[in-house]
Design a protein around this motif. Structure first.
Motif, PDB file in Angstrom:
ATOM      1  N   GLY A 194       8.917 -16.295   1.647  1.00  0.00           N
ATOM      2  CA  GLY A 194       9.392 -16.509   2.811  1.00  0.00           C
ATOM      3  C   GLY A 194      10.754 -16.697   3.236  1.00  0.00           C
ATOM      4  N   PHE A 195      11.440 -16.136   4.055  1.00  0.00           N
ATOM      5  CA  PHE A 195      12.876 -16.150   4.506  1.00  0.00           C
ATOM      6  C   PHE A 195      13.702 -15.320   3.330  1.00  0.00           C
ATOM      7  CE2 PHE A 195      10.901 -19.560   6.699  1.00  0.00           C
ATOM      8  CZ  PHE A 195      11.194 -19.419   7.944  1.00  0.00           C
ATOM      9  N   TYR A 196      13.147 -14.612   2.481  1.00  0.00           N
ATOM     10  CA  TYR A 196      13.961 -13.729   1.541  1.00  0.00           C
ATOM     11  C   TYR A 196      13.556 -12.504   2.068  1.00  0.00           C
ATOM     12  CZ  TYR A 196      14.611 -18.014  -1.294  1.00  0.00           C
ATOM     13  OH  TYR A 196      15.008 -19.395  -1.802  1.00  0.00           O
ATOM     14  N   THR A 197      14.469 -11.492   1.815  1.00  0.00           N
ATOM     15  CA  THR A 197      14.184 -10.069   2.199  1.00  0.00           C
ATOM     16  C   THR A 197      14.055  -9.025   0.970  1.00  0.00           C
ATOM     17  OG1 THR A 197      16.565  -9.553   2.474  1.00  0.00           O
ATOM     18  CG2 THR A 197      15.329 -10.463   4.281  1.00  0.00           C
ATOM     19  N   ASP A 198      14.493  -9.600  -0.395  1.00  0.00           N
ATOM     20  CA  ASP A 198      14.618  -8.423  -1.526  1.00  0.00           C
ATOM     21  C   ASP A 198      12.924  -7.872  -1.605  1.00  0.00           C
ATOM     22  OD1 ASP A 198      13.861 -10.655  -4.154  1.00  0.00           O
ATOM     23  OD2 ASP A 198      14.115 -11.553  -2.226  1.00  0.00           O
ATOM     24  N   SER A 199      11.897  -8.605  -1.364  1.00  0.00           N
ATOM     25  CA  SER A 199      10.589  -7.979  -1.832  1.00  0.00           C
ATOM     26  C   SER A 199      10.410  -6.846  -0.914  1.00  0.00           C
ATOM     27  CB  SER A 199       9.624  -9.095  -1.575  1.00  0.00           C
ATOM     28  OG  SER A 199       9.593  -9.568  -0.131  1.00  0.00           O
ATOM     29  N   GLN A 200      11.161  -6.601   0.430  1.00  0.00           N
ATOM     30  CA  GLN A 200      10.717  -5.474   1.080  1.00  0.00           C
ATOM     31  C   GLN A 200      11.202  -4.289   0.471  1.00  0.00           C
ATOM     32  OE1 GLN A 200      11.854  -5.917   5.215  1.00  0.00           O
ATOM     33  NE2 GLN A 200      12.024  -8.511   5.094  1.00  0.00           N
ATOM     34  N   TYR A 201      12.135  -4.413  -0.450  1.00  0.00           N
ATOM     35  CA  TYR A 201      12.868  -3.249  -0.957  1.00  0.00           C
ATOM     36  C   TYR A 201      12.196  -2.927  -2.291  1.00  0.00           C
ATOM     37  CZ  TYR A 201      15.667  -4.388   3.224  1.00  0.00           C
ATOM     38  OH  TYR A 201      15.822  -4.509   4.580  1.00  0.00           O
ATOM     39  N   ARG A 202      11.456  -3.401  -2.646  1.00  0.00           N
ATOM     40  CA  ARG A 202      10.806  -3.073  -3.879  1.00  0.00           C
ATOM     41  C   ARG A 202       9.490  -2.156  -3.810  1.00  0.00           C
ATOM     42  NH1 ARG A 202      11.710  -8.548  -5.176  1.00  0.00           N
ATOM     43  NH2 ARG A 202       9.518  -9.076  -5.421  1.00  0.00           N
ATOM     44  N   ASN A 203       8.997  -1.430  -4.789  1.00  0.00           N
ATOM     45  CA  ASN A 203       8.098  -0.610  -4.953  1.00  0.00           C
ATOM     46  C   ASN A 203       7.655   0.184  -3.417  1.00  0.00           C
ATOM     47  OD1 ASN A 203       6.680  -1.667  -7.436  1.00  0.00           O
ATOM     48  ND2 ASN A 203       6.800  -3.913  -6.317  1.00  0.00           N
ATOM     49  N   GLY A 204       8.542   1.069  -3.338  1.00  0.00           N
ATOM     50  CA  GLY A 204       8.308   1.966  -2.341  1.00  0.00           C
ATOM     51  C   GLY A 204       9.329   1.557  -0.924  1.00  0.00           C
ATOM     52  N   GLY A 205       9.803   0.371  -0.888  1.00  0.00           N
ATOM     53  CA  GLY A 205      10.403  -0.004   0.260  1.00  0.00           C
ATOM     54  C   GLY A 205       9.675  -0.411   1.382  1.00  0.00           C
ATOM     55  N   ILE A 209       0.762  -1.038  -0.006  1.00  0.00           N
ATOM     56  CA  ILE A 209      -0.069  -0.087   0.100  1.00  0.00           C
ATOM     57  C   ILE A 209       0.809   1.324  -0.086  1.00  0.00           C
ATOM     58  CG2 ILE A 209      -1.763   1.387   1.466  1.00  0.00           C
ATOM     59  CD1 ILE A 209      -2.976  -1.597   2.444  1.00  0.00           C
ATOM     60  N   ASN A 210       0.592   2.235  -1.100  1.00  0.00           N
ATOM     61  CA  ASN A 210       1.224   3.201  -1.127  1.00  0.00           C
ATOM     62  C   ASN A 210       0.878   4.422  -0.086  1.00  0.00           C
ATOM     63  OD1 ASN A 210      -0.868   4.543  -2.270  1.00  0.00           O
ATOM     64  ND2 ASN A 210      -0.083   4.340  -4.229  1.00  0.00           N
ATOM     65  N   THR A 211       1.547   5.700  -0.015  1.00  0.00           N
ATOM     66  CA  THR A 211       1.179   6.797   0.828  1.00  0.00           C
ATOM     67  C   THR A 211      -0.427   7.403   0.567  1.00  0.00           C
ATOM     68  OG1 THR A 211       2.089   8.617  -0.850  1.00  0.00           O
ATOM     69  CG2 THR A 211       3.618   7.451   0.917  1.00  0.00           C
ATOM     70  N   ARG A 212      -0.873   6.997  -0.425  1.00  0.00           N
ATOM     71  CA  ARG A 212      -2.413   7.326  -0.701  1.00  0.00           C
ATOM     72  C   ARG A 212      -3.234   6.310  -0.273  1.00  0.00           C
ATOM     73  NH1 ARG A 212       0.444   8.789  -5.004  1.00  0.00           N
ATOM     74  NH2 ARG A 212      -0.275   6.905  -6.144  1.00  0.00           N
ATOM     75  N   ASN A 213      -2.878   5.132   0.555  1.00  0.00           N
ATOM     76  CA  ASN A 213      -3.300   4.142   1.043  1.00  0.00           C
ATOM     77  C   ASN A 213      -3.972   3.132  -0.198  1.00  0.00           C
ATOM     78  OD1 ASN A 213      -3.053   4.224   3.788  1.00  0.00           O
ATOM     79  ND2 ASN A 213      -4.582   5.825   3.919  1.00  0.00           N
ATOM     80  N   SER A 214      -3.627   3.210  -1.195  1.00  0.00           N
ATOM     81  CA  SER A 214      -3.954   2.578  -2.646  1.00  0.00           C
ATOM     82  C   SER A 214      -2.909   1.150  -2.705  1.00  0.00           C
ATOM     83  CB  SER A 214      -3.757   3.439  -3.838  1.00  0.00           C
ATOM     84  OG  SER A 214      -4.793   4.568  -3.593  1.00  0.00           O
ATOM     85  N   ALA A 215      -3.417   0.263  -3.077  1.00  0.00           N
ATOM     86  CA  ALA A 215      -2.692  -0.897  -3.333  1.00  0.00           C
ATOM     87  C   ALA A 215      -1.886  -0.649  -4.417  1.00  0.00           C
ATOM     88  CB  ALA A 215      -3.648  -2.055  -3.439  1.00  0.00           C
ATOM     89  N   ILE A 216      -0.777  -1.331  -4.257  1.00  0.00           N
ATOM     90  CA  ILE A 216       0.447  -1.435  -5.631  1.00  0.00           C
ATOM     91  C   ILE A 216       0.178  -2.807  -6.098  1.00  0.00           C
ATOM     92  CG2 ILE A 216       2.765  -1.531  -6.105  1.00  0.00           C
ATOM     93  CD1 ILE A 216       3.205   0.275  -3.698  1.00  0.00           C
ATOM     94  N   VAL A 217       0.478  -2.716  -7.581  1.00  0.00           N
ATOM     95  CA  VAL A 217       0.063  -3.822  -8.290  1.00  0.00           C
ATOM     96  C   VAL A 217       0.604  -5.105  -7.871  1.00  0.00           C
ATOM     97  CG1 VAL A 217       0.370  -4.855 -10.595  1.00  0.00           C
ATOM     98  CG2 VAL A 217      -0.098  -2.459 -10.605  1.00  0.00           C
ATOM     99  N   GLU A 218       2.028  -5.018  -7.299  1.00  0.00           N
ATOM    100  CA  GLU A 218       2.560  -6.098  -6.875  1.00  0.00           C
ATOM    101  C   GLU A 218       2.322  -6.486  -5.447  1.00  0.00           C
ATOM    102  OE1 GLU A 218       7.234  -7.865  -6.337  1.00  0.00           O
ATOM    103  OE2 GLU A 218       6.589  -5.946  -5.297  1.00  0.00           O
TER     104      GLU A 218
END
Length: 280
Positions: free
Chosen positions: A86-97, A69-78
């Protein structure tokens, strides 16, 4: 930081899990002022029934995925697929971090505590990306862990919460309903074979709680022991060998909320943080 964490768990999280009545009667609600007293006769160790049974209810709450969810409280596509991330961290840093990652979790409701589980929980724990079926079934592991540590069957714990004895499967219908009892009949040969983990997830939740009576009792007993049997519990009065928090430190600690932590961590990224984050 530990004291603030304890306060958020006892003040915000527990009443939502075990229900207000049991929460209050078990004296788990933090004090508005004053101090609690450490009881050296209380063992603060983990009960097997808690660690290998009741507190694993959260595995039923896990979603298969949740939106970002972005700063406008709207869902991002991904969306974030739990099984593949699970147990991977890279997804946390995409699409706004991390902010959109946290917002997605915060504004997406969990699943109901019951006998249904997300695909990722049943099939993808510790799965290696690109290798389907390399994960394992967490629910099977929970059941086996309970047997490994020697937990009694579910029906042995019913008396602890004043439930009537269960001599047949149909004796479980008032607490579980016919459909869940029929399911248990297909899996277990005898009502006395039902694993604790399976039984507590089949129970209907008690008033204002998300778990049934047996799980709520075990969880409450554990947190009572952790509260009154831990010399370092944050509200305790100072002991001879433990300084404890000062009055000022304790007053500040009692202001802590998980929503406040998120607001301070992402002050410009998340527009809306619930006052009580566990009630959304």
């Amino acid at each position: 930081m530990i004291a603030q964490y304890q306060h958020m768990v006892y003040n915000e999280y527990l009443p939502h899990i075990i229900g207000v009545n049991l929460y209050v009667s078990s004296k788990l609600k933090p004090l508005a002022s004053g101090r609690t007293k450490y009881d050296p006769k209380v063992d603060a160790g983990m009960f097997g029934e808690f660690a290998a049974g009741a507190f694993r209810f959260g595995h039923s709450q896990a979603r298969r995925d949740f939106p970002r969810i972005n700063t406008r409280n709207s869902a991002i596509v991904e969306v974030v697929d739990i099984g593949n991330n699970g147990f991977y961290t890279d997804s946390q840093y995409r699409n706004g971090g991390p902010a959109t990652f946290v917002a997605g979790m915060m504004h997406s409701p969990t699943m109901v505590v019951d006998t249904a589980f997300a695909f990722s929980i049943r099939n993808q724990i510790l799965e290696i990306r690109g290798k389907p079926a390399s994960g394992f079934d967490l629910i099977s592991m929970n059941l086996m862990r309970g047997r490994d540590v020697g937990l009694h069957p579910y029906v042995a714990y019913r008396a602890k919460v004043s439930l009537p004895p269960a001599n047949t499967f149909d004796d479980l219908i008032p607490q579980m309903g016919q459909n869940k009892v029929n399911m248990l009949k297909k899996i277990y040969r005898d009502v006395r074979d039902i694993d604790l983990f399976a039984g507590i997830l089949a129970e209907n939740p008690i008033s204002t709680a998300i778990v049934g009576p047996t799980a709520a009792f075990i969880i409450a007993e554990q947190f009572k022991a952790t509260k009154f049997g831990d010399r370092f519990y944050y509200e305790n009065a100072p002991e001879q060998t433990v300084r404890g928090l000062t009055d000022g430190e304790l007053a500040e600690t009692r202001k802590a909320t998980l929503g406040g932590v998120i607001c301070r961590a992402f002050p410009s990224n998340i527009l809306k943080v619930p006052q009580n984050i566990f009630q959304t």
